[in-house]
Design a protein around this motif. Structure first.
Motif, PDB file in Angstrom:
ATOM      1  N   MET A   1     -44.366 -14.443  41.339  1.00  0.00           N
ATOM      2  CA  MET A   1     -44.323 -13.973  42.718  1.00  0.00           C
ATOM      3  C   MET A   1     -43.521 -14.943  43.560  1.00  0.00           C
ATOM      4  O   MET A   1     -43.253 -16.074  43.147  1.00  0.00           O
ATOM      5  N   SER A   2     -43.119 -14.493  44.748  1.00  0.00           N
ATOM      6  CA  SER A   2     -42.386 -15.353  45.673  1.00  0.00           C
ATOM      7  C   SER A   2     -42.905 -15.120  47.085  1.00  0.00           C
ATOM      8  O   SER A   2     -43.424 -14.054  47.410  1.00  0.00           O
ATOM      9  N   ALA A   3     -42.764 -16.155  47.899  1.00  0.00           N
ATOM     10  CA  ALA A   3     -43.212 -16.069  49.301  1.00  0.00           C
ATOM     11  C   ALA A   3     -42.402 -17.064  50.116  1.00  0.00           C
ATOM     12  O   ALA A   3     -42.519 -18.279  49.919  1.00  0.00           O
ATOM     13  N   GLY A   4     -41.551 -16.545  50.990  1.00  0.00           N
ATOM     14  CA  GLY A   4     -40.752 -17.425  51.835  1.00  0.00           C
ATOM     15  C   GLY A   4     -39.756 -18.230  51.032  1.00  0.00           C
ATOM     16  O   GLY A   4     -38.830 -17.690  50.427  1.00  0.00           O
ATOM     17  N   THR A   5     -39.974 -19.544  51.002  1.00  0.00           N
ATOM     18  CA  THR A   5     -39.064 -20.433  50.265  1.00  0.00           C
ATOM     19  C   THR A   5     -39.672 -20.924  48.955  1.00  0.00           C
ATOM     20  O   THR A   5     -39.147 -21.854  48.334  1.00  0.00           O
ATOM     21  N   THR A   6     -40.765 -20.328  48.521  1.00  0.00           N
ATOM     22  CA  THR A   6     -41.412 -20.754  47.276  1.00  0.00           C
ATOM     23  C   THR A   6     -41.424 -19.620  46.266  1.00  0.00           C
ATOM     24  O   THR A   6     -41.547 -18.447  46.622  1.00  0.00           O
ATOM     25  N   VAL A   7     -41.283 -19.989  45.003  1.00  0.00           N
ATOM     26  CA  VAL A   7     -41.417 -19.034  43.903  1.00  0.00           C
ATOM     27  C   VAL A   7     -42.440 -19.609  42.928  1.00  0.00           C
ATOM     28  O   VAL A   7     -42.425 -20.796  42.611  1.00  0.00           O
ATOM     29  N   THR A   8     -43.352 -18.762  42.484  1.00  0.00           N
ATOM     30  CA  THR A   8     -44.377 -19.168  41.534  1.00  0.00           C
ATOM     31  C   THR A   8     -43.990 -18.686  40.145  1.00  0.00           C
ATOM     32  O   THR A   8     -43.836 -17.475  39.923  1.00  0.00           O
ATOM     33  N   LEU A   9     -43.792 -19.616  39.225  1.00  0.00           N
ATOM     34  CA  LEU A   9     -43.381 -19.280  37.865  1.00  0.00           C
ATOM     35  C   LEU A   9     -44.590 -18.910  37.022  1.00  0.00           C
ATOM     36  O   LEU A   9     -45.717 -19.340  37.285  1.00  0.00           O
ATOM     37  N   ARG A  10     -44.348 -18.109  35.988  1.00  0.00           N
ATOM     38  CA  ARG A  10     -45.439 -17.736  35.085  1.00  0.00           C
ATOM     39  C   ARG A  10     -45.883 -18.908  34.223  1.00  0.00           C
ATOM     40  O   ARG A  10     -47.028 -18.962  33.775  1.00  0.00           O
ATOM     41  N   SER A  11     -44.994 -19.846  33.988  1.00  0.00           N
ATOM     42  CA  SER A  11     -45.341 -21.068  33.247  1.00  0.00           C
ATOM     43  C   SER A  11     -44.514 -22.214  33.804  1.00  0.00           C
ATOM     44  O   SER A  11     -43.441 -22.004  34.373  1.00  0.00           O
ATOM     45  N   ALA A  12     -45.020 -23.417  33.669  1.00  0.00           N
ATOM     46  CA  ALA A  12     -44.332 -24.586  34.203  1.00  0.00           C
ATOM     47  C   ALA A  12     -42.985 -24.778  33.514  1.00  0.00           C
ATOM     48  O   ALA A  12     -42.808 -24.393  32.354  1.00  0.00           O
ATOM     49  N   PRO A  13     -42.001 -25.357  34.196  1.00  0.00           N
ATOM     50  CA  PRO A  13     -40.694 -25.610  33.573  1.00  0.00           C
ATOM     51  C   PRO A  13     -40.847 -26.434  32.302  1.00  0.00           C
ATOM     52  O   PRO A  13     -41.719 -27.306  32.201  1.00  0.00           O
ATOM     53  N   ALA A  14     -40.004 -26.144  31.316  1.00  0.00           N
ATOM     54  CA  ALA A  14     -40.111 -26.827  30.027  1.00  0.00           C
ATOM     55  C   ALA A  14     -39.848 -28.316  30.151  1.00  0.00           C
ATOM     56  O   ALA A  14     -40.490 -29.132  29.478  1.00  0.00           O
ATOM     57  N   LEU A  15     -38.916 -28.710  31.019  1.00  0.00           N
ATOM     58  CA  LEU A  15     -38.537 -30.109  31.177  1.00  0.00           C
ATOM     59  C   LEU A  15     -38.691 -30.525  32.635  1.00  0.00           C
ATOM     60  O   LEU A  15     -38.948 -29.691  33.519  1.00  0.00           O
ATOM     61  N   ALA A  16     -38.533 -31.803  32.889  1.00  0.00           N
ATOM     62  CA  ALA A  16     -38.722 -32.327  34.239  1.00  0.00           C
ATOM     63  C   ALA A  16     -37.676 -31.757  35.188  1.00  0.00           C
ATOM     64  O   ALA A  16     -36.517 -31.555  34.827  1.00  0.00           O
ATOM     65  N   VAL A  17     -38.105 -31.501  36.433  1.00  0.00           N
ATOM     66  CA  VAL A  17     -37.231 -30.955  37.468  1.00  0.00           C
ATOM     67  C   VAL A  17     -37.040 -31.997  38.552  1.00  0.00           C
ATOM     68  O   VAL A  17     -37.999 -32.632  38.991  1.00  0.00           O
ATOM     69  N   ALA A  18     -35.800 -32.185  38.979  1.00  0.00           N
ATOM     70  CA  ALA A  18     -35.494 -33.146  40.035  1.00  0.00           C
ATOM     71  C   ALA A  18     -35.036 -32.403  41.283  1.00  0.00           C
ATOM     72  O   ALA A  18     -34.465 -31.309  41.199  1.00  0.00           O
ATOM     73  N   GLY A  19     -35.298 -32.989  42.439  1.00  0.00           N
ATOM     74  CA  GLY A  19     -34.835 -32.409  43.684  1.00  0.00           C
ATOM     75  C   GLY A  19     -33.319 -32.292  43.715  1.00  0.00           C
ATOM     76  O   GLY A  19     -32.614 -33.210  43.296  1.00  0.00           O
ATOM     77  N   GLY A  20     -32.829 -31.160  44.179  1.00  0.00           N
ATOM     78  CA  GLY A  20     -31.396 -30.930  44.213  1.00  0.00           C
ATOM     79  C   GLY A  20     -30.865 -30.154  43.031  1.00  0.00           C
ATOM     80  O   GLY A  20     -29.682 -29.783  43.023  1.00  0.00           O
ATOM     81  N   ASP A  21     -31.699 -29.893  42.005  1.00  0.00           N
ATOM     82  CA  ASP A  21     -31.250 -29.100  40.864  1.00  0.00           C
ATOM     83  C   ASP A  21     -30.837 -27.710  41.342  1.00  0.00           C
ATOM     84  O   ASP A  21     -31.508 -27.081  42.156  1.00  0.00           O
ATOM     85  N   LEU A  22     -29.735 -27.226  40.807  1.00  0.00           N
ATOM     86  CA  LEU A  22     -29.222 -25.913  41.191  1.00  0.00           C
ATOM     87  C   LEU A  22     -29.879 -24.829  40.334  1.00  0.00           C
ATOM     88  O   LEU A  22     -30.012 -24.967  39.119  1.00  0.00           O
ATOM     89  N   VAL A  23     -30.305 -23.735  40.993  1.00  0.00           N
ATOM     90  CA  VAL A  23     -30.921 -22.613  40.296  1.00  0.00           C
ATOM     91  C   VAL A  23     -30.333 -21.309  40.808  1.00  0.00           C
ATOM     92  O   VAL A  23     -29.745 -21.254  41.892  1.00  0.00           O
TER      93      VAL A  23
END
Length: 270
Positions: free
Chosen positions: A207-229
């Motif tokens: 689901m998504s709301a505003g500026t947030t998106v909730t994933l069905r599972s956590a990202p496989a690897l570490a996420v850093a601020g500024g990563d492009l999606v």
């Protein structure tokens, strides 16, 4: 194929593996690297195939490949992240001396189940006939069976994909620097990781709301601020959403008004 007939054989087994993100590697069980069709096949003596089961019937051709996990070729972190899922594999034999350029194809298909154990891995190779295991006729359903934007749905996706930067991550919740165009626009959609450690992977969005998106599972690897999606809109596959949001009921691939099996349990006065 003279190299198969001599008293002293000079056979080398080679694997060409093409990932879904376009990365292609070559491996060989020989003790030195071999260049085949312009691709360097790195020496990986630990790579061994199981017995190849092939038939002229309708049974699926299967084979397992066992090898060692190495940081230079196939790393455990990439296997667990799913980078090799669905990769195309071609296994062939050739003369490692270069005296006979003929290649003997032994099997090809896509990587299925992958298991890791004590520094090694085992990958199942599914042949082309494995597609025969899939259902031939679709089952009826109240929800649409097409995928948003595919050739049956026909919704144009050009304006429904947006690039964004990650501002922060808290377990399954990712905060980006872009506001969704409508309520829960990215729900049941996809988040494609363009940069960072997860680059090339994708995550399902619940689901998504505003500026947030909730994933069905956590990202496989570490996420850093500024990563492009890349955020891709989703669809809950209901007729109401198809009509109100996409104006696409003419291409709806479902039977929302077909009575279900619960009709058999109804009785007067229930």
């Amino acid at each position: 194929m003279s190299f198969l007939e001599g008293a002293l054989t000079t056979i080398a087994l080679c694997w060409r593996i093409e990932r879904r993100d376009g990365v292609t590697i070559g491996l060989t069980d020989h003790d030195r690297d071999l260049v085949v069709n312009g691709l360097v096949h790195r020496a990986a003596p630990g790579m061994t195939p199981s017995a190849i089961k092939r038939s002229d019937g309708l049974e699926a051709d299967t084979m397992d490949i066992t090898g060692a996990l190495t940081s230079a070729a196939i790393a455990e972190v990439d296997l667990l992240a799913g980078r090799w899922d669905g990769a195309r594999v071609a296994l062939f034999a050739l003369d490692w001396t270069g005296g006979d350029a003929t290649q003997v194809p032994l099997g090809e298909g896509t990587i299925g189940a992958v298991e890791t154990d004590r520094g090694g891995f085992t990958a199942e190779l599914r042949g082309a006939s494995a597609a025969l295991d899939r259902p031939v006729v679709e089952a009826t359903s109240p929800e649409c069976r097409a995928e948003l934007g595919d050739k049956r749905c026909r919704v144009a996706m050009a304006g429904r994909r947006r690039m964004a930067r990650v501002l922060g991550v808290a377990e399954h919740v990712v905060t980006v620097d872009a506001v969704e165009p409508s309520d829960n626009a990215y729900g049941t959609g996809l988040l494609r990781w363009i940069g960072g450690a997860n680059g090339g992977l994708q995550s399902a969005i619940a689901m998504s709301a505003g500026t947030t998106v909730t994933l069905r599972s956590a990202p496989a690897l570490a996420v850093a601020g500024g990563d492009l999606v890349e955020l891709i809109e989703g669809c809950d596959k209901s007729l109401a959403t198809c009509a109100a949001r996409f104006t696409n009921t003419v291409n709806f691939r479902g039977e929302p008004y077909l009575p279900g099996i619960d009709l058999l349990t109804r009785y007067p006065g229930a």
